[in-house]
Design a protein around this motif. Sequence first.
Motif, PDB file in Angstrom:
ATOM      1  N   SER A  80       0.842  -1.198   0.000  1.00 46.04           N
ATOM      2  CA  SER A  80       0.000   0.000   0.000  1.00 46.04           C
ATOM      3  C   SER A  80       0.881   1.253   0.000  1.00 46.04           C
ATOM      4  O   SER A  80       2.073   1.200   0.294  1.00 46.04           O
ATOM      5  CB  SER A  80      -0.902   0.023   1.230  1.00 46.04           C
ATOM      6  N   LYS A 133      -3.039   7.664  -1.587  1.00 46.71           N
ATOM      7  CA  LYS A 133      -1.903   8.228  -0.851  1.00 46.71           C
ATOM      8  C   LYS A 133      -2.332   9.051   0.359  1.00 46.71           C
ATOM      9  O   LYS A 133      -1.610   9.122   1.353  1.00 46.71           O
ATOM     10  CB  LYS A 133      -1.056   9.081  -1.793  1.00 46.71           C
ATOM     11  N   ASP A 134      -3.482   9.699   0.274  1.00 44.37           N
ATOM     12  CA  ASP A 134      -3.961  10.580   1.339  1.00 44.37           C
ATOM     13  C   ASP A 134      -4.570   9.746   2.466  1.00 44.37           C
ATOM     14  O   ASP A 134      -5.605   9.106   2.287  1.00 44.37           O
ATOM     15  CB  ASP A 134      -5.000  11.541   0.762  1.00 44.37           C
ATOM     16  N   SER A 135      -3.948   9.760   3.628  1.00 45.00           N
ATOM     17  CA  SER A 135      -4.423   8.917   4.726  1.00 45.00           C
ATOM     18  C   SER A 135      -5.657   9.468   5.425  1.00 45.00           C
ATOM     19  O   SER A 135      -6.172   8.838   6.349  1.00 45.00           O
ATOM     20  CB  SER A 135      -3.298   8.707   5.752  1.00 45.00           C
ATOM     21  N   SER A 182      -3.543   2.286  -4.723  1.00 38.29           N
ATOM     22  CA  SER A 182      -3.571   2.610  -3.304  1.00 38.29           C
ATOM     23  C   SER A 182      -3.675   4.118  -3.150  1.00 38.29           C
ATOM     24  O   SER A 182      -2.968   4.871  -3.825  1.00 38.29           O
ATOM     25  CB  SER A 182      -2.314   2.083  -2.603  1.00 38.29           C
ATOM     26  N   THR A 224      -9.289   4.305   5.174  1.00 37.98           N
ATOM     27  CA  THR A 224      -8.409   5.395   4.785  1.00 37.98           C
ATOM     28  C   THR A 224      -7.109   4.808   4.241  1.00 37.98           C
ATOM     29  O   THR A 224      -6.626   3.782   4.705  1.00 37.98           O
ATOM     30  CB  THR A 224      -8.116   6.310   5.984  1.00 37.98           C
ATOM     31  N   SER A 225      -6.561   5.495   3.229  1.00 36.20           N
ATOM     32  CA  SER A 225      -5.417   4.954   2.480  1.00 36.20           C
ATOM     33  C   SER A 225      -5.732   3.562   1.929  1.00 36.20           C
ATOM     34  O   SER A 225      -4.842   2.713   1.807  1.00 36.20           O
ATOM     35  CB  SER A 225      -4.149   4.896   3.342  1.00 36.20           C
ATOM     36  N   ARG A 234       1.775   5.948   4.678  1.00 38.73           N
ATOM     37  CA  ARG A 234       0.823   6.806   5.381  1.00 38.73           C
ATOM     38  C   ARG A 234       1.269   8.270   5.331  1.00 38.73           C
ATOM     39  O   ARG A 234       2.464   8.577   5.292  1.00 38.73           O
ATOM     40  CB  ARG A 234       0.686   6.375   6.846  1.00 38.73           C
ATOM     41  N   GLU A 292     -10.368   7.862   1.474  1.00 37.98           N
ATOM     42  CA  GLU A 292     -10.507   6.461   1.074  1.00 37.98           C
ATOM     43  C   GLU A 292     -10.978   6.381  -0.373  1.00 37.98           C
ATOM     44  O   GLU A 292     -11.595   7.317  -0.889  1.00 37.98           O
ATOM     45  CB  GLU A 292     -11.495   5.719   1.970  1.00 37.98           C
TER      46      GLU A 292
END
Length: 507
Positions: A48, A453-455, A451, A425-426, A51, A458
């Motif tokens: 993934s 990138k922004d944690s 995947s 998220t992520s 974070r 979603e």
Amino acid sequence: MLLKSSLIIAPLLATVCAAPLDVGLMKKSILERYSMELFGIQTPLATSAPRTNGAYRTPSQSAGDQVLLAEGLTAKYVTRQMANTADQLAFWTEEGDDWAFFCIESDPVVVEPKGGSFSKVIDKMNPSVQAVRLRDGEVKTFLRGMSTCDGLRATPWGTIIATEETTNGGVYELFSPFTLPQGATVVDRKRGTVVDAQGNPVANIKKQTALPGIAWEGIHIDKSGVLYGGDELRPGSGVPDTDGGALFKFVPSKPRTASSPITSLGESPLSAGTVYAFTASCVDPSSDSFPQFGQGCETGVGAWVQIPDPTKARELAFKLGATGYYRPEDLEADPLYKGEGVRICFTSTGNADAAIYGEVFCVVDEKLVTDGVVRKHDRDYASFRGKIATGTATSFISGTTQFSAVDNLSFQPQSGNLAVIEDATSGDVWICLPDGQDDDHESDGCIRILSVKDSSAEPTGFTFLPSGTAALLSIQHSNDKLMPLVDGYPTDDILLIEGFKMPSKSV
């Protein structure tokens, strides 16, 4: 799959001959080595995205800054101005232009009190249903005032249905959406009252109260008007020892046989009908006890128990023995299924923090349009020609520590591969093979292809375009501290993911 085993196994054995034989790792290696032949993907993602912390999203970012992609895939923005929490989508063509309609999964929020520039008589609410024109990114708002709009589909008879993912959620049907008046807003959810910015009733939007009041998300609509949907409910919610959400089926009183669009909402098959819920049986259909239900029976042959009051669908499903799943979310029909009836697949999201990694179940319902009921064990079951109509549920995909919280689904046209999106998220997007000619009913394997990138965000709404070589994706509920408001409300990015190839599935 037409993969020659000798060509595959020999090089793999050479790499593991000095180590204990691990068949699971061999399968993983096969999926990765032959990802182009099996999935149309050059190289899958091994992990993934890392974070991130804080407000990641900025006005200057490229689309590639939003997602980590498998080799060969690319991303570009369709729009950065879709309302925040954009979720499920459906494609639509209007006067030669291709649009994508989206549900905006937000609680009702007053953006501007009545008396302002929007309306003198009603509050301006956040958007509930929007669409983006694919050629230039123009965004239009069609409806406001719903609560957590989530499941959305274009019907075979030329309307849009938008549903609410909330307790006793409603279903709103939009006729001729591009002719709707400015400011159409749900002002009374219980009654389904919709008015325009001047307070006048809107005739071309109707709450379809014959459908069950549940937490909607995934939907499949047959051309006959038969509709399937799941209730996104966690087991044990509200009252201890309650089941999770059931799988529901609506059979219209007047199934459609015409293929032409309807001319008014009065012609919609969703106006009247009967609601059922799936009950997986613990005994076979020839038994006098069939259908016998209880804990431990969530797959196998089952029946459809009638829900006499759709406004109490959740309560009655539990009382009448419908099978509960762990938060059923998206639901899609298998476009390559060739048997009788329909094969629908749906996610059971689970809870990864509790080591419940989620599953995808599929149900083959052999009789879409049933013609009556059979009473048995003090319950009414859908029937066809005097016999209980059955469906068969199987487990298709099981989650893992790497692949969990399965949420959205999209079948790739032509290949039958299934994209599965994580509710996290992520989160990641995976793509899974159909079941091959082995003895089980499960997918032959999955690889990770994307995947986020922004944690704080979603992935959701992933849907293949009809070509199967591109897909739309919403980057949902990002931290928008660094982003400007649009129409007084935060926004989401909608991406076009390109570069998918049609797999040959042979070497």
